[in-house]
Design a protein around this motif. Structure first.
Motif, PDB file in Angstrom:
ATOM      1  N   VAL A   5      13.403  33.508 -29.772  1.00  0.00           N
ATOM      2  CA  VAL A   5      11.773  33.805 -29.013  1.00  0.00           C
ATOM      3  C   VAL A   5      11.195  34.444 -30.561  1.00  0.00           C
ATOM      4  N   VAL A   6      10.116  33.456 -29.844  1.00  0.00           N
ATOM      5  CA  VAL A   6       8.352  33.510 -31.230  1.00  0.00           C
ATOM      6  C   VAL A   6       7.770  34.556 -30.436  1.00  0.00           C
ATOM      7  N   LEU A   7       7.110  35.242 -31.792  1.00  0.00           N
ATOM      8  CA  LEU A   7       6.125  36.090 -30.808  1.00  0.00           C
ATOM      9  C   LEU A   7       4.685  36.149 -31.482  1.00  0.00           C
ATOM     10  N   LEU A   8       4.296  34.578 -30.541  1.00  0.00           N
ATOM     11  CA  LEU A   8       2.937  34.371 -31.020  1.00  0.00           C
ATOM     12  C   LEU A   8       2.649  33.760 -29.759  1.00  0.00           C
ATOM     13  N   PRO A   9       1.701  34.074 -28.651  1.00  0.00           N
ATOM     14  CA  PRO A   9       0.883  34.586 -29.698  1.00  0.00           C
ATOM     15  C   PRO A   9       1.125  36.496 -29.444  1.00  0.00           C
ATOM     16  N   ASN A  10      -0.236  37.415 -29.955  1.00  0.00           N
ATOM     17  CA  ASN A  10      -0.266  38.536 -29.726  1.00  0.00           C
ATOM     18  C   ASN A  10      -0.840  38.342 -28.138  1.00  0.00           C
ATOM     19  N   ILE A  11       0.143  39.008 -27.840  1.00  0.00           N
ATOM     20  CA  ILE A  11       0.176  39.574 -26.086  1.00  0.00           C
ATOM     21  C   ILE A  11      -0.418  41.071 -25.197  1.00  0.00           C
ATOM     22  N   GLY A  12      -0.556  41.511 -24.501  1.00  0.00           N
ATOM     23  CA  GLY A  12      -1.210  42.872 -24.592  1.00  0.00           C
ATOM     24  C   GLY A  12      -1.700  42.876 -23.353  1.00  0.00           C
ATOM     25  N   ILE A  13      -2.208  44.176 -22.461  1.00  0.00           N
ATOM     26  CA  ILE A  13      -2.965  43.895 -21.618  1.00  0.00           C
ATOM     27  C   ILE A  13      -3.901  45.585 -21.498  1.00  0.00           C
ATOM     28  N   SER A  14      -5.323  44.409 -20.549  1.00  0.00           N
ATOM     29  CA  SER A  14      -6.910  44.804 -21.154  1.00  0.00           C
ATOM     30  C   SER A  14      -6.833  44.207 -19.199  1.00  0.00           C
ATOM     31  N   ALA A  15      -8.152  44.879 -18.455  1.00  0.00           N
ATOM     32  CA  ALA A  15      -8.981  44.869 -17.361  1.00  0.00           C
ATOM     33  C   ALA A  15      -9.279  43.292 -18.125  1.00  0.00           C
ATOM     34  N   GLU A  16      -9.679  43.405 -18.705  1.00  0.00           N
ATOM     35  CA  GLU A  16     -11.136  42.150 -19.055  1.00  0.00           C
ATOM     36  C   GLU A  16     -10.430  41.805 -20.070  1.00  0.00           C
ATOM     37  N   GLY A  17      -9.069  40.689 -20.369  1.00  0.00           N
ATOM     38  CA  GLY A  17      -8.393  40.144 -20.749  1.00  0.00           C
ATOM     39  C   GLY A  17      -8.240  39.999 -22.109  1.00  0.00           C
ATOM     40  N   PHE A  18      -6.570  40.638 -22.284  1.00  0.00           N
ATOM     41  CA  PHE A  18      -6.449  40.571 -23.912  1.00  0.00           C
ATOM     42  C   PHE A  18      -6.839  39.339 -25.133  1.00  0.00           C
ATOM     43  N   THR A  19      -7.315  37.929 -24.600  1.00  0.00           N
ATOM     44  CA  THR A  19      -6.769  37.180 -25.758  1.00  0.00           C
ATOM     45  C   THR A  19      -9.016  37.490 -25.633  1.00  0.00           C
ATOM     46  N   LYS A  20      -9.958  37.397 -26.624  1.00  0.00           N
ATOM     47  CA  LYS A  20     -11.064  37.077 -27.105  1.00  0.00           C
ATOM     48  C   LYS A  20     -11.565  36.413 -27.805  1.00  0.00           C
ATOM     49  N   ARG A  21     -10.540  35.753 -28.606  1.00  0.00           N
ATOM     50  CA  ARG A  21     -10.978  34.154 -29.061  1.00  0.00           C
ATOM     51  C   ARG A  21      -9.980  33.292 -28.755  1.00  0.00           C
ATOM     52  N   LEU A  22     -10.898  31.564 -28.704  1.00  0.00           N
ATOM     53  CA  LEU A  22     -10.432  30.283 -29.479  1.00  0.00           C
ATOM     54  C   LEU A  22      -9.621  30.606 -30.269  1.00  0.00           C
ATOM     55  N   LYS A  23      -8.198  30.475 -29.439  1.00  0.00           N
ATOM     56  CA  LYS A  23      -6.697  30.239 -31.304  1.00  0.00           C
ATOM     57  C   LYS A  23      -5.788  28.979 -30.160  1.00  0.00           C
ATOM     58  N   CYS A  24      -5.721  28.007 -31.206  1.00  0.00           N
ATOM     59  CA  CYS A  24      -5.655  26.607 -31.039  1.00  0.00           C
ATOM     60  C   CYS A  24      -3.422  27.015 -31.843  1.00  0.00           C
TER      61      CYS A  24
END
Length: 238
Positions: A5-24
């Motif tokens: 199991v690879v721990l990417l991408p970083n994950i989390g919980i947020s009402a507005e969405g956890f990811t904020k940036r474009l990541k490839c």
């Protein structure tokens, strides 16, 4: 690919969405190996209308390859030529070749009318660009006890079939474009059946891209051709 199991991408919980940036993320067939032709791009989650979440102009900028890696999404400041790293003339490798809507099976029946309108609008705009689109229906084990016991029952459970039908309706696609997957959430080791679902989804994504490329650039007939082949030379960004 790595057997763990690879721990990417970083994950989390947020009402507005956890990811904020474009990541490839380049997908590699083995740790330390060369990137395959597949790249997955993560973006800000869709919101309820144009005031929250990923906006349509920003989504189109990403799709068309104008948005730079690491760009921080801001609903009040859309991507334009003034942004640092903006690509005025993106290459084929900079562009997105398939759009994937990631929907939670636990929430698919409760998406607001505003969220559904946003997704259908995205679907319509991307269809005009001839961008293939699919839906990943996640957390399927949490809505069906049989699947929780054994993911082999993923396509036979009545409850899950209803969820897949609803997911298709929410976006405006057919059920054949909805692929159920089980998330690695608490597991510390990989599962063959879980991986089969994930790789099946990847296979169909690549198939959709191949079909689109072939429609635009049909291959020249070859006397050495022995049957259908899967394209591997063209980089695919999702």
């Amino acid at each position: 690919m790595y057997g763990q199991v690879v721990l990417l991408p970083n994950i989390g919980i947020s009402a507005e969405g956890f990811t904020k940036r474009l990541k490839c993320y380049d997908i590699r067939s083995e740790r330390g190996g060369k990137p395959t032709a597949l790249t997955l791009c993560d973006v800000l989650a869709l919101g309820d209308g144009e005031t929250t979440g990923l906006t349509l102009p920003d989504a189109l900028a990403v799709i068309n390859g104008h948005a730079p890696e690491g760009y921080k999404f801001q609903s009040e400041a859309p991507i334009d030529a003034k942004c640092a790293g903006y690509r005025p003339e993106p290459s084929m490798n900079d562009k997105i070749h398939c759009a994937v809507f990631v929907l939670d099976a636990c929430q698919v029946l409760t998406y607001s009318e505003g969220q559904q309108t946003t997704m259908r609008r995205f679907h319509s705009e991307l269809s005009d660009l001839d961008i293939p689109q699919v839906v990943l229906l996640t957390h399927v084990d949490q809505v069906c006890h049989a699947v929780q016991e054994d993911v082999k029952f993923v396509y036979t459970g009545r409850i899950l079939q209803e969820k897949m039908q609803k997911a298709a309706e929410v976006v405006g696609l057919s059920v054949s474009h909805v692929f159920p997957v089980k998330n690695y959430s608490s597991e510390l080791s990989v599962s063959c059946n879980t991986d089969i679902l994930l790789l099946n989804a990847v296979h169909h994504i690549l198939q959709a891209v191949d079909d689109t490329f072939e429609d635009y650039c049909p291959p020249s007939p070859s006397p050495l051709s022995t049957g259908p082949q899967h394209s591997t030379s063209t980089p695919v960004t999702v």
